[in-house]
Design a protein around this motif. Sequence first.
Motif, short mmCIF file in Angstrom:
data_model
loop_
_atom_site.label_atom_id
_atom_site.label_comp_id
_atom_site.label_asym_id
_atom_site.label_seq_id
_atom_site.Cartn_x
_atom_site.Cartn_y
_atom_site.Cartn_z
N ASP A 163 -3.90 -8.16 46.36
CA ASP A 163 -5.09 -8.24 45.91
C ASP A 163 -5.64 -9.41 45.50
N ASP A 180 1.76 -11.33 45.82
CA ASP A 180 0.81 -10.45 45.48
C ASP A 180 -0.17 -10.21 46.58
N THR A 208 -5.02 -12.36 46.23
CA THR A 208 -3.88 -13.39 46.60
C THR A 208 -3.70 -13.73 48.07
N ASP A 260 -2.13 -13.91 41.50
CA ASP A 260 -3.49 -14.42 41.08
C ASP A 260 -3.76 -14.32 39.63
MG LIG Z 1 -4.02 -9.91 42.53
#
Ligand SMILES: [Mg+2]
Length: 202
Positions: free
Chosen positions: A8, A6, A10, A152
Amino acid sequence: MILGVDFDNTIACYDGLFHALALERGLIPADLPTDKTAVRDFLRDAGKEDDWTELQGLGYGPDITRARPFDGVTDTMRWLRDRGVETHVVSHKTKTPYRGEPHDLHAAARRFLDHHGLSPTVVPAERVHLELTKDAKLQRIAALGCTHFIDDLPEFLGEPAFPDGVTRWLFDPANRYRDETRFDRFASWSQIAEALRGTLTT
Ligand SMILES: [Mg+2]
């Protein structure tokens, strides 16, 4: 192994960025905690929702290069490349912010990856997949044949439509999901690197 990661929160870490943007505009007191939630709550309570909207457009848009990769991401990605492991970045991201100025958020994400030496240097541009919806992100993970995916958000990893047979790893640097038992949980990219080394040598 085919690894999906991923983007954003992460790869890209926004800690401190929204605080800095708000402080530069005189919107918050300097002693406010630096996390995004504190900035958002302060601006909302002060009736400055529009300013918050604008800051988000900037943070995920033109000012994104001021965010930084989490410690260890770049080294881990480089190591994977050198080991010949196919690694993809797979993100769900609207093309422009929901509200406010129509900044190109996809171009910004690619600029971040370039600025920090991640892509195209380490991960080829065609392995960066910015999908417009969560469903498209899930479909991409399936289509790529990812064997492992790192994200995340436990709610994303726990999606009923998540492709079968993918090992899902939860990146949880703030130790927010202590009670999460469905996925292996990692507090840092050095822990992830360790697990990758273990997986690749067995
Ligand atoms: Mg994310």
